[in-house]
Motif scaffolding. Structure first.
Motif, PDB file in Angstrom:
ATOM      1  N   ILE A  27      -9.617  -4.986  -9.257  1.00  0.00           N
ATOM      2  CA  ILE A  27      -9.397  -3.541  -9.182  1.00  0.00           C
ATOM      3  C   ILE A  27      -7.961  -3.189  -9.551  1.00  0.00           C
ATOM      4  O   ILE A  27      -7.713  -2.229 -10.282  1.00  0.00           O
ATOM      5  N   LEU A  28      -7.000  -3.979  -9.074  1.00  0.00           N
ATOM      6  CA  LEU A  28      -5.606  -3.727  -9.412  1.00  0.00           C
ATOM      7  C   LEU A  28      -5.366  -3.904 -10.910  1.00  0.00           C
ATOM      8  O   LEU A  28      -4.653  -3.110 -11.530  1.00  0.00           O
ATOM      9  N   ILE A  45     -11.638  -9.474  -5.427  1.00  0.00           N
ATOM     10  CA  ILE A  45     -12.092  -8.112  -5.720  1.00  0.00           C
ATOM     11  C   ILE A  45     -10.893  -7.186  -5.891  1.00  0.00           C
ATOM     12  O   ILE A  45     -10.824  -6.396  -6.832  1.00  0.00           O
ATOM     13  N   TYR A  46      -9.931  -7.314  -4.983  1.00  0.00           N
ATOM     14  CA  TYR A  46      -8.731  -6.484  -5.053  1.00  0.00           C
ATOM     15  C   TYR A  46      -7.933  -6.775  -6.324  1.00  0.00           C
ATOM     16  O   TYR A  46      -7.391  -5.861  -6.944  1.00  0.00           O
ATOM     17  N   HIS A  50      -6.465  -0.915 -12.769  1.00  0.00           N
ATOM     18  CA  HIS A  50      -5.555   0.222 -12.614  1.00  0.00           C
ATOM     19  C   HIS A  50      -4.475   0.233 -13.682  1.00  0.00           C
ATOM     20  O   HIS A  50      -4.069   1.292 -14.157  1.00  0.00           O
ATOM     21  N   TYR A  63       0.822  -1.206   0.000  1.00  0.00           N
ATOM     22  CA  TYR A  63       0.000   0.000   0.000  1.00  0.00           C
ATOM     23  C   TYR A  63       0.858   1.259   0.000  1.00  0.00           C
ATOM     24  O   TYR A  63       0.439   2.304  -0.465  1.00  0.00           O
ATOM     25  N   ALA A  74     -12.214 -10.682  -0.246  1.00  0.00           N
ATOM     26  CA  ALA A  74     -11.476  -9.485  -0.659  1.00  0.00           C
ATOM     27  C   ALA A  74     -10.409  -9.719  -1.733  1.00  0.00           C
ATOM     28  O   ALA A  74     -10.276  -8.889  -2.641  1.00  0.00           O
ATOM     29  N   PRO A  75      -9.609 -10.771  -1.697  1.00  0.00           N
ATOM     30  CA  PRO A  75      -8.538 -10.904  -2.703  1.00  0.00           C
ATOM     31  C   PRO A  75      -9.003 -10.914  -4.155  1.00  0.00           C
ATOM     32  O   PRO A  75      -8.393 -10.234  -4.990  1.00  0.00           O
ATOM     33  N   ASP A 135      -9.649   6.582   3.831  1.00  0.00           N
ATOM     34  CA  ASP A 135      -9.204   5.514   4.728  1.00  0.00           C
ATOM     35  C   ASP A 135      -9.382   5.883   6.194  1.00  0.00           C
ATOM     36  O   ASP A 135      -9.598   5.000   7.031  1.00  0.00           O
TER      37      ASP A 135
END
Length: 88
Positions: free
Chosen positions: A72-73, A68-69, A76, A5, A65-66, A37
């Motif tokens: 999204i990554l 979905i993340y 990007h 992050y 979560a993984p 955040d």
């Protein structure tokens, strides 16, 4: 994980700067994300502390979560392909 992050915005700035995005916009959106955040991190902590499932309090979030993340990554670093002369 926290280092990801920390270093991700550094790489993303140079990547998007290479695509022609102004540094002012990039720094604004990075600061806005960090500001969001401040609210969402304690809120998500409260949500996970209040969750009661047969899998436990946090495991459902760790399983959901993984993927979905990852999506999204990927979004990007894969900007949309536009025709010549078009802007995002």
């Amino acid at each position: 994980i926290r280092s990801a992050y920390t270093f991700l915005p550094l790489y993303m700035v140079s990547y998007y700067n290479g695509l022609g995005a102004p540094l002012g916009f990039l720094s604004f959106f990075i600061a806005a994300a960090r500001s969001v955040d401040v609210i969402t991190d304690p809120l998500m902590g409260w949500v996970t502390d209040s969750t009661r499932t047969r899998l436990g309090r946090r495991r459902p979030y760790l399983l959901a979560a993984p993927p979905i993340y990852a999506v999204i990554l990927a979004l990007h670093v894969l900007p949309p392909r536009l025709g010549e002369g078009q802007a995002i």
